[in-house]
Design a protein around this motif. Structure first.
Motif, PDB file in Angstrom:
ATOM      1  N   ILE A   1      49.124  55.666  41.112  1.00 25.38           N
ATOM      2  CA  ILE A   1      49.707  56.907  40.986  1.00 25.38           C
ATOM      3  C   ILE A   1      48.640  57.716  42.180  1.00 25.38           C
ATOM      4  O   ILE A   1      49.181  58.404  42.902  1.00 25.38           O
ATOM      5  CB  ILE A   1      49.004  57.703  39.688  1.00 25.38           C
ATOM      6  N   SER A   2      47.307  57.408  42.224  1.00 26.61           N
ATOM      7  CA  SER A   2      46.552  57.855  43.416  1.00 26.61           C
ATOM      8  C   SER A   2      46.902  57.430  44.668  1.00 26.61           C
ATOM      9  O   SER A   2      46.515  58.275  45.688  1.00 26.61           O
ATOM     10  CB  SER A   2      45.030  57.510  42.861  1.00 26.61           C
TER      11      SER A   2
ATOM     12  N   ALA B   1      43.208  65.216  41.616  1.00 24.74           N
ATOM     13  CA  ALA B   1      44.035  64.785  40.889  1.00 24.74           C
ATOM     14  C   ALA B   1      43.966  63.127  41.126  1.00 24.74           C
ATOM     15  O   ALA B   1      43.936  62.131  40.145  1.00 24.74           O
ATOM     16  CB  ALA B   1      45.601  65.143  41.215  1.00 24.74           C
ATOM     17  N   ALA B   2      43.979  62.959  42.473  1.00 20.76           N
ATOM     18  CA  ALA B   2      43.757  61.279  42.747  1.00 20.76           C
ATOM     19  C   ALA B   2      42.526  60.953  41.905  1.00 20.76           C
ATOM     20  O   ALA B   2      42.497  59.873  41.437  1.00 20.76           O
ATOM     21  CB  ALA B   2      43.874  61.088  44.262  1.00 20.76           C
TER      22      ALA B   2
ATOM     23  N   GLU C   1      39.189  56.156  48.170  1.00 20.87           N
ATOM     24  CA  GLU C   1      39.563  57.466  47.648  1.00 20.87           C
ATOM     25  C   GLU C   1      40.194  58.029  49.006  1.00 20.87           C
ATOM     26  O   GLU C   1      39.501  57.795  50.248  1.00 20.87           O
ATOM     27  CB  GLU C   1      38.516  58.114  47.084  1.00 20.87           C
TER      28      GLU C   1
ATOM     29  N   ARG D   1      39.480  57.350  35.541  1.00 22.20           N
ATOM     30  CA  ARG D   1      39.681  56.803  34.055  1.00 22.20           C
ATOM     31  C   ARG D   1      40.410  55.332  34.189  1.00 22.20           C
ATOM     32  O   ARG D   1      40.427  54.819  33.251  1.00 22.20           O
ATOM     33  CB  ARG D   1      40.526  57.792  33.476  1.00 22.20           C
ATOM     34  N   GLN D   2      41.269  55.239  35.124  1.00 21.04           N
ATOM     35  CA  GLN D   2      42.170  54.028  35.157  1.00 21.04           C
ATOM     36  C   GLN D   2      41.443  52.795  35.498  1.00 21.04           C
ATOM     37  O   GLN D   2      41.729  51.586  35.193  1.00 21.04           O
ATOM     38  CB  GLN D   2      43.650  53.961  35.669  1.00 21.04           C
ATOM     39  N   ARG D   3      40.678  52.903  36.487  1.00 19.87           N
ATOM     40  CA  ARG D   3      40.348  51.804  37.354  1.00 19.87           C
ATOM     41  C   ARG D   3      38.600  51.817  37.112  1.00 19.87           C
ATOM     42  O   ARG D   3      37.968  50.704  36.858  1.00 19.87           O
ATOM     43  CB  ARG D   3      40.542  51.813  38.814  1.00 19.87           C
TER      44      ARG D   3
ATOM     45  N   ALA E   1      40.834  62.103  39.423  1.00 20.40           N
ATOM     46  CA  ALA E   1      40.885  61.912  37.793  1.00 20.40           C
ATOM     47  C   ALA E   1      41.529  60.700  37.380  1.00 20.40           C
ATOM     48  O   ALA E   1      41.062  60.013  36.712  1.00 20.40           O
ATOM     49  CB  ALA E   1      41.649  63.061  37.543  1.00 20.40           C
ATOM     50  N   GLN E   2      42.461  60.166  38.236  1.00 15.43           N
ATOM     51  CA  GLN E   2      43.343  58.942  37.662  1.00 15.43           C
ATOM     52  C   GLN E   2      42.355  57.669  37.922  1.00 15.43           C
ATOM     53  O   GLN E   2      42.383  56.914  37.044  1.00 15.43           O
ATOM     54  CB  GLN E   2      44.733  59.100  38.518  1.00 15.43           C
ATOM     55  N   HIS E   3      41.903  57.814  39.340  1.00 18.45           N
ATOM     56  CA  HIS E   3      41.159  56.728  39.641  1.00 18.45           C
ATOM     57  C   HIS E   3      39.886  56.282  38.700  1.00 18.45           C
ATOM     58  O   HIS E   3      39.767  55.255  38.344  1.00 18.45           O
ATOM     59  CB  HIS E   3      40.588  57.013  41.051  1.00 18.45           C
TER      60      HIS E   3
ATOM     61  N   THR F   1      44.610  53.431  42.564  1.00 22.66           N
ATOM     62  CA  THR F   1      45.623  53.303  41.397  1.00 22.66           C
ATOM     63  C   THR F   1      47.079  53.595  41.923  1.00 22.66           C
ATOM     64  O   THR F   1      46.873  54.138  43.200  1.00 22.66           O
ATOM     65  CB  THR F   1      45.577  54.020  40.265  1.00 22.66           C
TER      66      THR F   1
END
Ligand code: ADP
Length: 207
Positions: free
Chosen positions: A46-47, A73-74, A40, A80-82, A76-78, A44
């Motif tokens: 996006i992230s 924001a990074a 982090e 859920r997606q990964r 939130a995507q990380h 992802t």
């Protein structure tokens, strides 16, 4: 299938996180685990794009509020997606920095109110807290020395002042004291091998 394990690594730059994550990945893979190494901000497409915005030195005008929301924001995507899909798949997720970094850097470092950060962070990541977070404890000067050796100590970092990094370092230790069930503080000023042995010893119960 058994849910996987979520393990986060935290500490100031130069504390040895990436070194230990790489060693642990090898070790756990040899033991037969499927290991997903991520970081982090990032992890992802996006992230990682958000990461580029965050670390671009041209963006010195970025406000603290914007910075916090981009990190979250990074995340939130990380998450859920990964991270959640990997855990559902039974994998071991090793994440270089996670939520404690928000509390240490934006909270203790920049002085943003902690209750507000906790609330915003919860919105971003829901209940997906790591099973264990290792905080690598190292004196700021020692971490700077390691970075200097790699020529990775950026002027921007040094000019941010030792004071800022001391607040973050102490903040990490305080966060560890507040949540001893989930946070494990490791003396990271020792040799790579000594630190590795301790990480492995402490990780076993969480696998
Ligand atoms: P981080 O990911 O926390 O910023 P790194 O793992 O990249 O830190 O380590 C920073 C530098 O310090 C690297 O050059 C690495 O080889 C070195 N290093 C890592 N762990 C140790 C250690 N225990 N003792 C001495 N040097 C170390």
């Amino acid at each position: 299938m058994k849910r996987g394990s979520f393990i986060a690594f935290e500490g100031i730059d130069g504390c040895g996180k990436s070194t230990q994550v790489a060693l642990l990945r090898e070790k756990l893979s040899r033991m037969g685990y499927t290991v997903d190494v991520t970081r982090e901000p990032g992890g992802t497409v996006i992230s990682e794009r958000i990461r580029e915005i965050l670390i671009d030195p041209k963006h010195s005008e970025m406000t603290d509020e914007c910075e916090i929301l981009l990190y979250l924001a990074a995340r939130a995507q990380h998450v859920r997606q990964r991270i959640v899909p990997a855990l559902e798949n039974g994998d071991i997720v090793l994440c270089d920095r996670f939520q404690l970094a928000t509390f240490a850097y934006q909270g203790f470092g920049r002085g943003f109110p902690m209750e507000r950060l906790i609330e915003l962070n919860e919105f971003a990541m829901g209940a997906n807290v790591p099973d264990v977070t290792f905080v690598f404890d190292i004196p700021v000067e020692e971490a700077f020395n390691r970075m200097r050796k790699m020529n990775k100590l950026k002027d921007r970092l040094e000019s941010a002042g030792d004071e800022f990094f001391h607040r973050i370092h102490n903040g990490y230790l305080e966060l560890g004291r507040r949540d001893p069930q989930r946070v494990s503080i490791i003396d990271a000023s020792r040799s790579i091998e000594e630190v590795q042995n301790e990480v492995i010893e402490r990780i076993i119960p969480f696998l």
